[in-house]
Structure formats: structure tokens, C-alpha cells
Design a protein around this motif. Structure first.
Motif, PDB file in Angstrom:
ATOM      1  N   ALA A   1       0.391  -1.311   0.094  1.00 33.38           N
ATOM      2  CA  ALA A   1      -0.034   0.460  -0.121  1.00 33.38           C
ATOM      3  C   ALA A   1       1.040   1.129  -0.373  1.00 33.38           C
ATOM      4  CB  ALA A   1      -0.890   0.548   1.286  1.00 33.38           C
ATOM      5  N   LEU A   2       2.236   1.480   0.403  1.00 26.11           N
ATOM      6  CA  LEU A   2       2.493   2.427   0.271  1.00 26.11           C
ATOM      7  C   LEU A   2       3.955   2.062  -0.403  1.00 26.11           C
ATOM      8  CD1 LEU A   2       3.306   4.742   2.334  1.00 26.11           C
ATOM      9  CD2 LEU A   2       4.409   3.485   3.572  1.00 26.11           C
ATOM     10  N   ARG A   3       4.206   3.537  -0.917  1.00 26.03           N
ATOM     11  CA  ARG A   3       5.179   3.690  -2.006  1.00 26.03           C
ATOM     12  C   ARG A   3       6.707   4.906  -1.485  1.00 26.03           C
ATOM     13  NH1 ARG A   3       2.764   7.094  -6.757  1.00 26.03           N
ATOM     14  NH2 ARG A   3       5.310   7.381  -7.061  1.00 26.03           N
ATOM     15  N   VAL A   4       7.281   3.851  -0.252  1.00 30.10           N
ATOM     16  CA  VAL A   4       8.347   4.534   0.260  1.00 30.10           C
ATOM     17  C   VAL A   4       9.553   4.877  -1.076  1.00 30.10           C
ATOM     18  CG1 VAL A   4       9.895   4.189   2.694  1.00 30.10           C
ATOM     19  CG2 VAL A   4       7.737   2.953   2.295  1.00 30.10           C
ATOM     20  N   ARG A   5      10.041   6.556  -0.660  1.00 34.96           N
ATOM     21  CA  ARG A   5      11.388   6.731  -1.405  1.00 34.96           C
ATOM     22  C   ARG A   5      12.713   6.941  -0.297  1.00 34.96           C
ATOM     23  NH1 ARG A   5      10.944  10.531  -5.992  1.00 34.96           N
ATOM     24  NH2 ARG A   5       9.246   8.806  -6.139  1.00 34.96           N
ATOM     25  N   VAL A   6      13.742   6.235  -0.782  1.00 36.55           N
ATOM     26  CA  VAL A   6      14.643   6.062   0.198  1.00 36.55           C
ATOM     27  C   VAL A   6      15.579   6.179  -0.161  1.00 36.55           C
ATOM     28  CG1 VAL A   6      13.729   3.330   1.460  1.00 36.55           C
ATOM     29  CG2 VAL A   6      14.847   3.512  -0.713  1.00 36.55           C
ATOM     30  N   PRO A   7      16.880   6.127  -0.015  1.00 28.68           N
ATOM     31  CA  PRO A   7      18.179   6.645  -1.368  1.00 28.68           C
ATOM     32  C   PRO A   7      18.871   5.153  -1.500  1.00 28.68           C
ATOM     33  CG  PRO A   7      18.487   7.436   1.820  1.00 28.68           C
ATOM     34  CD  PRO A   7      17.112   6.883   1.105  1.00 28.68           C
ATOM     35  N   ARG A   8      19.769   5.495  -2.667  1.00 26.43           N
ATOM     36  CA  ARG A   8      19.961   4.432  -3.634  1.00 26.43           C
ATOM     37  C   ARG A   8      20.815   3.803  -2.233  1.00 26.43           C
ATOM     38  NH1 ARG A   8      19.277   4.063  -9.043  1.00 26.43           N
ATOM     39  NH2 ARG A   8      19.101   5.997  -8.692  1.00 26.43           N
ATOM     40  N   HIS A   9      22.008   4.189  -1.843  1.00 25.64           N
ATOM     41  CA  HIS A   9      23.067   3.842  -0.897  1.00 25.64           C
ATOM     42  C   HIS A   9      22.719   3.820   0.465  1.00 25.64           C
ATOM     43  CE1 HIS A   9      24.796   3.370  -4.944  1.00 25.64           C
ATOM     44  NE2 HIS A   9      24.348   4.662  -5.404  1.00 25.64           N
ATOM     45  N   ARG A  10      22.505   2.598   1.252  1.00 21.48           N
ATOM     46  CA  ARG A  10      22.099   2.820   2.692  1.00 21.48           C
ATOM     47  C   ARG A  10      22.756   2.057   2.916  1.00 21.48           C
ATOM     48  NH1 ARG A  10      18.180   1.003  -0.593  1.00 21.48           N
ATOM     49  NH2 ARG A  10      16.730  -0.543  -0.137  1.00 21.48           N
ATOM     50  N   PRO A  11      23.078   2.395   4.729  1.00 16.60           N
ATOM     51  CA  PRO A  11      24.056   1.767   4.844  1.00 16.60           C
ATOM     52  C   PRO A  11      23.271   0.045   5.808  1.00 16.60           C
ATOM     53  CG  PRO A  11      23.271   2.802   6.176  1.00 16.60           C
ATOM     54  CD  PRO A  11      22.643   2.725   4.767  1.00 16.60           C
ATOM     55  N   GLY A  12      22.548  -0.146   5.795  1.00 16.47           N
ATOM     56  CA  GLY A  12      21.563  -1.122   6.546  1.00 16.47           C
ATOM     57  C   GLY A  12      20.436  -2.070   5.527  1.00 16.47           C
ATOM     58  N   VAL A  13      21.012  -2.144   3.917  1.00 16.70           N
ATOM     59  CA  VAL A  13      19.995  -2.394   3.327  1.00 16.70           C
ATOM     60  C   VAL A  13      19.434  -4.573   3.762  1.00 16.70           C
ATOM     61  CG1 VAL A  13      19.397  -3.248   0.806  1.00 16.70           C
ATOM     62  CG2 VAL A  13      20.814  -1.884   1.331  1.00 16.70           C
ATOM     63  N   PRO A  14      18.731  -4.121   4.121  1.00 22.67           N
ATOM     64  CA  PRO A  14      17.942  -5.693   4.664  1.00 22.67           C
ATOM     65  C   PRO A  14      18.486  -6.488   4.089  1.00 22.67           C
ATOM     66  CG  PRO A  14      15.405  -4.334   4.469  1.00 22.67           C
ATOM     67  CD  PRO A  14      17.514  -3.370   4.788  1.00 22.67           C
ATOM     68  N   HIS A  15      18.632  -7.601   5.180  1.00 24.02           N
ATOM     69  CA  HIS A  15      19.563  -9.206   4.056  1.00 24.02           C
ATOM     70  C   HIS A  15      18.418 -10.032   4.880  1.00 24.02           C
ATOM     71  CE1 HIS A  15      21.981  -8.320   1.323  1.00 24.02           C
ATOM     72  NE2 HIS A  15      22.725  -7.541   1.875  1.00 24.02           N
ATOM     73  N   SER A  16      17.923 -11.371   4.464  1.00 20.98           N
ATOM     74  CA  SER A  16      17.397 -12.324   5.544  1.00 20.98           C
ATOM     75  C   SER A  16      18.424 -13.300   5.677  1.00 20.98           C
ATOM     76  CB  SER A  16      16.651 -13.189   4.255  1.00 20.98           C
ATOM     77  OG  SER A  16      16.482 -14.863   5.080  1.00 20.98           O
ATOM     78  N   ALA A  17      18.597 -12.994   7.343  1.00 25.13           N
ATOM     79  CA  ALA A  17      19.396 -13.578   8.553  1.00 25.13           C
ATOM     80  C   ALA A  17      18.624 -14.634   8.835  1.00 25.13           C
ATOM     81  CB  ALA A  17      19.830 -12.777   9.209  1.00 25.13           C
ATOM     82  N   PRO A  18      18.545 -15.322   8.075  1.00 24.06           N
ATOM     83  CA  PRO A  18      17.291 -16.488   8.514  1.00 24.06           C
ATOM     84  C   PRO A  18      17.844 -16.919  10.339  1.00 24.06           C
ATOM     85  CG  PRO A  18      18.413 -17.425   6.654  1.00 24.06           C
ATOM     86  CD  PRO A  18      19.356 -16.064   6.818  1.00 24.06           C
ATOM     87  N   THR A  19      16.902 -17.858  10.685  1.00 22.88           N
ATOM     88  CA  THR A  19      16.875 -18.573  12.560  1.00 22.88           C
ATOM     89  C   THR A  19      18.015 -19.896  11.532  1.00 22.88           C
ATOM     90  OG1 THR A  19      14.825 -18.463  12.682  1.00 22.88           O
ATOM     91  CG2 THR A  19      16.332 -20.287  13.494  1.00 22.88           C
ATOM     92  N   MET A  20      19.061 -20.077  12.628  1.00 22.01           N
ATOM     93  CA  MET A  20      20.140 -20.635  12.574  1.00 22.01           C
ATOM     94  C   MET A  20      19.994 -22.167  12.653  1.00 22.01           C
ATOM     95  SD  MET A  20      23.206 -21.299  12.472  1.00 22.01           S
ATOM     96  CE  MET A  20      24.680 -21.937  12.471  1.00 22.01           C
TER      97      MET A  20
END
Length: 437
Positions: A396-415
Motif C-alpha cells: 500500500a505504501l510507496r517509500v522513497r529511500v536513498p539509493r545507497h544506504r548502510p543497512g539494506v536488510p538481508h534475510s538473516a534466517p534462523t540458525m
């Protein structure tokens, strides 16, 4: 480092962690592990007694909370094996860290797909000068935003304003982007207007906790970097949660915590207010009895319920407070139902503990034996008529973010040790294939 090498490092560190215990502690290693687990369980039970009782019982429980881990530590020192335990724990931490890093490479990024974005012609930003201890002034956000062509409204804390109404008037006047430098509650209100009008939304991480900014990968230390989205930005499509007609970007809580934050004394003395109110709430001597329906699952009488815009990671302590995705189209639901100290101790098992229910749904209904329930919606205290309906609006939401950002989330799955082992074995087979070829 390649994911398969990380998997091998994880297995090696885990193996050495066990060998260190066995070689230097022998059969006593079983006692060491058992004592540590018992100490954790006793400490968890003590925390429950501290929260659920007053007076002498609370005082004795507090002594237990301090004494249990100290007793375990003394046992390790007396056995001359404290260094063995510390080395083993360090190696185990390395094993888990390397294993999770290896699995990140397997699952790939969890961030929503980025789309190219044109520079907005008339961005409109709302800034709260008190948020985050004064980050708006500290980082000169008003000046920097205006230099980039944005119209900025600075809220007057002495005269509360309807930020949603401000945002709607701005859009009616031609604004083609809305943004907020403030807390998550204010972010949610303006995000709802942006979604309603179909224009992009800019998050400026000037709040105290910035949970939404965290999961978008934004820099929470320097909120001025978020303004780069005005000149070199990309666009993400993320979900929004709704509790009734109100938007939430993070979560809506019901039950014990929501009741505590409603108290007028909470803002002045959080710890004392929690300790004063929780005993009656946890033992159900006060507050309504909740009934929750999430899809086909029903929860009867939980003391606390958290409904989140996309589920929080629950597999290990490193994941708590983070969401792997913001575009799954699902609400996360956490229900806590603890009646005694034993159940509190069992909650150390995480999602497998009997006192904790973790699930997902597209709709959640909170009912109660009262005409209204107290709720905390992105940190804002509300009272809502029952039944309360929570739903999710995918994309529902269009979010504008910087192209380069330090914490781009990655899937860090359960061990997952089985997956780590398979990844490491695949590497070994590939190496043998090259050698014979």
C-alpha cells in the motif's frame, strides 16, 4: 567470504566449542552445561515473580535473580573451568554468526524490489524538533531539506497539530512527496495519507527508536543521509498495517504492556509504573480478558498480544526486533500466556515455549469481555472499542529511500544446522569433483 566457506567455519567452530568442553572438563562438562541451563531457568522464574508480585515476594525474587547467575559463575570459578566456559561460548557465538551469514547468501536479500524514482518537484516534510532528543536541530535537517527544494513545516510542541490534516492540505496544494522527521507514531499517520493519495513517502530517521527506518535499512545515526532520497532515490513498495481505520507501520499491542503505557505516571517514571501495575495485569486481577482470532487460530486469555506489520524474527536473540521483510502481505502475531514461574522459565525456548504463540495471518480480531480495550499503536496510547480488527494492506505504501544506504536488510534466517551442513558438504563434493576431473 564465500557462503560455503562460512558454513565450514561455522561447523568447525561449533565442533571445537564442544571439544573444548569435553577435553578440558571431561564428564564435568555435562554438569557445567546443566548448571548454566538451570541458572537461566531459575533467573527467568525469578523475573516472573518480580513482575507478578509485590512486597516481600518481589524482594526475595529480586535476590534470586541476582544470586542465580552469580552462583553459576562461582561454580565455574571453583571448578577452575571459567576460562573453558568462556572459550566455548565464544566459539559457539562464532559458529552461529558464521552459520547465519552463510545462510544469508543462500536466501538472498529480503528487501523489497527497488524501482527507479524521479526527483520530486514539490516535496513536503513535517519535522518534530523534540524527536530523538533534538535530532532535527542537531543535524540541521530543516536547512538541508530546504536547500534540496523541500517545503518544511516544523511542529510546535507547545501547540499540538493534526499532522494528517497538514499532510492532506499539502497534497491538495500540489505536494508530490510527503515525509516525516519524527517518531514512528507520526510516521504512521503521514504514511497513511501518502498511501491514501498514492504519492511517495520519505522516512527521516530522527525519532528515538526508528524501528521502521531500521527495517528499511536507513542510517539511524545520521538522519540527514535520508534526505539523499530527494536527489538520488529509489522507490520500494511496502505493506501497511491497519488497526480499525488507523495505520501502523510497526505494531499494535494489546493487554499488559498497552495498559501500562496508558498510565499518566508512565512517562515520568516508567520502571516504577511497570512494577506497580504489572502484578494485577499478569495475574488477571485487573484489565479485560482478551480473546484473539488470527485466521483459523484462536487464543483465549493471553496477557499480552503484539500484532505487527509483517512478522518479527523469532529464531534467535540476534533477530529480535527486526523484520526480515516489509512486503510479505502478512501480519505477525505474538501472544504471551504465562500463569506461573515454570511457564516463564519455559519461555526461554522461544517460539517453542508453551507460553508464547507466534503465527501469521492477514487479519486479526481482538475481542474482550469489555466494551473497549487499551492499545499501543506505534508507541501511541489509544483506547479502542471492541472487537478490534487488524488487517494488512499489501504494497500500500510507496517509500522513497536513498539509493545507497548502510543497512539494506538481508534475510538473516534462523540458525539451521542442517542447512549449514548441507552447504558445507556441497562445497566438499564440488572440490572433490574438480580434483578428479
Amino acid at each position: 567470504m564465500d557462503g560455503r566457506w562460512l558454513a565450514r567455519l561455522s561447523l568447525a567452530a561449533g565442533t571445537v566449542a564442544v571439544l573444548v568442553l569435553l577435553l578440558f572438563a571431561g564428564l564435568r562438562s555435562v554438569v557445567l552445561v546443566g548448571a548454566g541451563a538451570a541458572g537461566l531457568a531459575v533467573t527467568a522464574a525469578g523475573v516472573w515473580w518480580v513482575l507478578a508480585h509485590r512486597g516481600v515476594v518481589r524482594a526475595l525474587a529480586l535476590v534470586l535473580v541476582v544470586a542465580a547467575p552469580l552462583a553459576v559463575l562461582v561454580l565455574y570459578v571453583a571448578a577452575g573451568l571459567l576460562w573453558v566456559v568462556l572459550v566455548s561460548l565464544g566459539l559457539w557465538a562464532l559458529a552461529v554468526s558464521a552459520g547465519r551469514a552463510a545462510l544469508v547468501g543462500e536466501t538472498g536479500p529480503a528487501a523489497p524490489r527497488e524501482a527507479p524514482a524521479d526527483r520530486p518537484a514539490r516535496p513536503f516534510l513535517i519535522m518534530n524538533p523534540r524527536s530523538g532528543g533534538g535530532k532535527v536541530g542537531k543535524f540541521q535537517l530543516v536547512r538541508k531539506a530546504e536547500e534540496l527544494g523541500a517545503e518544511v513545516v516544523v511542529l510546535d510542541p507547545a501547540h499540538p497539530q493534526d499532522v494528517a490534516a497538514l499532510a492532506r492540505r499539502a497534497v491538495d496544494g500540489g505536494a508530490d512527496l510527503l515525509g516525516v522527521a519524527g517518531g514512528d507514531g507520526t510516521q504512521a499517520l503521514v504514511a497513511g495519507v501518502a498511501a491514501e493519495r498514492g504519492i511517495p513517502f520519505l522516512v527521516i530517521s530522527a525519532g528515538t527508536r526508528n524501528h521502521f527506518a531500521l527495517d528499511l535499512g536507513l542510517d539511524r545515526e545520521d538522519p540527514s543521509t535520508c534526505l539523499e532520497a530527494l536527489t538520488d532515490g529509489v522507490e520500494l513498495r511496502v505493506d501497511l498495517g491497519y488497526v480499525g481505520d488507523r495505520v501502523f507501520v510497526n505494531n499494535a499491542s494489546f493487554g499488559a504492556y498497552a495498559a501500562v503505557v496508558q498510565s499518566p505516571a508512565y512517562r515520568d517514571d516508567k520502571a516504577r509504573t511497570i512494577l506497580d501495575l504489572l502484578p494485577d495485569l499478569l495475574t488477571r486481577h485487573s484489565g479485560p480478558r482478551l480473546a484473539v482470532r488470527a485466521g483459523t487460530t484462536a487464543l483465549d486469555g493471553p496477557q499480552a498480544v503484539l500484532v505487527s506489520n509483517n512478522p518479527y524474527r523469532m529464531g534467535d536473540p540476534a533477530g529480535l526486533g527486526r523484520r526480515e521483510r516489509l512486503d510479505s502481505g502478512l501480519l505477525g502475531v505474538l501472544g504471551v500466556h504465562v500463569d506461573n514461574a515454570a511457564q516463564a522459565a519455559w519461555m526461554l525456548r522461544g517460539r517453542r515455549g508453551p507460553g508464547l504463540t507466534s503465527l501469521t495471518a492477514t487479519e486479526v480480531v481482538i475481542d474482550a469481555d469489555a466494551s473497549a480495550v487499551q492499545a499501543g499503536v506505534d508507541g501511541e496510547a489509544l483506547t479502542l472499542p471492541t472487537p478490534v480488527r487488524c488487517r494488512i494492506a499489501p504494497g500500500a505504501l510507496r517509500v522513497r529511500v536513498p539509493r545507497h544506504r548502510p543497512g539494506v536488510p538481508h534475510s538473516a534466517p534462523t540458525m539451521d544446522w542442517r542447512r549449514v551442513r548441507r552447504l558445507a558438504v556441497r562445497m566438499g563434493r564440488a572440490a572433490r569433483g574438480r580434483a578428479t576431473g
